[in-house]
Design an enzyme around this catalytic site. Sequence first.
Site, PDB file in Angstrom:
ATOM      1  N   ARG A  12       0.434  -4.993   2.225  1.00 42.93           N
ATOM      2  CA  ARG A  12       0.424  -3.717   2.928  1.00 42.93           C
ATOM      3  C   ARG A  12      -0.818  -3.565   3.794  1.00 42.93           C
ATOM      4  NH1 ARG A  12      -1.937   1.205   1.447  1.00 42.93           N
ATOM      5  NH2 ARG A  12      -1.125   2.906   2.719  1.00 42.93           N
ATOM      6  N   HIS A  13      -0.618  -3.028   5.012  1.00 43.19           N
ATOM      7  CA  HIS A  13      -1.767  -2.698   5.859  1.00 43.19           C
ATOM      8  C   HIS A  13      -2.495  -1.510   5.242  1.00 43.19           C
ATOM      9  CE1 HIS A  13      -4.193  -1.542   9.321  1.00 43.19           C
ATOM     10  NE2 HIS A  13      -3.867  -2.696   9.887  1.00 43.19           N
ATOM     11  N   PRO A  14      -3.822  -1.533   5.189  1.00 49.04           N
ATOM     12  CA  PRO A  14      -4.537  -0.466   4.490  1.00 49.04           C
ATOM     13  C   PRO A  14      -4.565   0.865   5.219  1.00 49.04           C
ATOM     14  CG  PRO A  14      -6.076  -2.011   5.454  1.00 49.04           C
ATOM     15  CD  PRO A  14      -4.723  -2.613   5.628  1.00 49.04           C
TER      16      PRO A  14
END
Length: 382
Positions: free
Chosen positions: A227-229
């Site tokens: 997941r992109h933060p």
Amino acid sequence: MSAPLAGFVILDLTHVLAGPYCTMTLADLGAEVIKVEQPRTGDDTRAFPPFKDGKSAYFATINHGKKSIALDLKDADDRVIFEQLVARADVLVENFRPGVMERLGYGWDDLHAAYPRLVYGAVSGFGHTGPDAKRPAYDMVVQARGGVMSITGEKDRDPVRVGASIGDIVAGMFLAQGVLAALLDRDRLGKGRKIDVAMLDSQLALLEHAVAMTSVNGKAPGPSGARHPSITPFETFHASDGLFVIAAGNDRLFEKLCVALQLPLSDDPRFSTNPARCENARLLKRLIEAITLGDTRAGWIAKLTAAGIPTGPIQNVAEVLKDPQLLARNMVVDVLDKSGRAAFTAAGNPIKMTDNPDPPTRGPAPDLDGNRGDILRWLDDT
């Protein structure tokens, strides 16, 4: 067609990966690369598996199309040959630990005084300045110290190394950029420059969102898995037959995603903006997967692509090498052996340029000292 670096001579004293990756890039752009290797052993990667017909695939795929001459830079006769090569070269690239070239009498100050037009490129673990300049380093060391490992892996699990050797590769890419800039500058000012690239510096340069988040929040981010933060939804999702990715990078794409999934969430205050979606990322993932589990990966990729939503499969390397888009871009090439037969498969040149030859094959990787005769004859012709 003429390659943009045709006629430029690169003297390559590098070994293993960071330096050879740089000179491979320059060779792909048309430069003639003469690899100066240690007698008897040569580049360490000649001994790296896997092997085919006694040749290292690792070495071949990074050093294809180069020439090789073995020289002992402590031997008087070999030093004469080396200095003749330096006099003909446009660029010298080395990745020794700082101080080694100086002890041999071939550091930047010495070479710049004798050959003022020579561009000198150096890549090392920590660079040529600073308290740790002379410490040894490998890819794993700089990935760890440079922060990349701290944000790689699954949340609440131990950090992991990025699968590709980005500590080396990115430093090689930055060095190639520096060399090209220095060659342009030489045409303008008539003198060469030294480029000093550190693998550790290059890792920090990769940490775009992590640096921004730490500088604003005062808290270093940790691993966030796939997941992109700071963008949601921007991760992997389960279909009925496995995982695929969805990258809805803005509110408009999220609205399109909701329409494609028939999921009425775009006006829900928990999900209507990206900050809200990030706060409720786990809930949103469950809601999306309740839908995506109802069809296959291929089915969802087709539907979402038709809707203009960035998506794609998670491919292994064997699948990547057969990807029709990459094949259409000539990104899978054959490295030939001396007989002209395909011996190894390698990644192609990602720098596509008008009027630049981009053949589906690459020349053979050189045998150790295999081009000595040709190189000495070339020197004698001057």
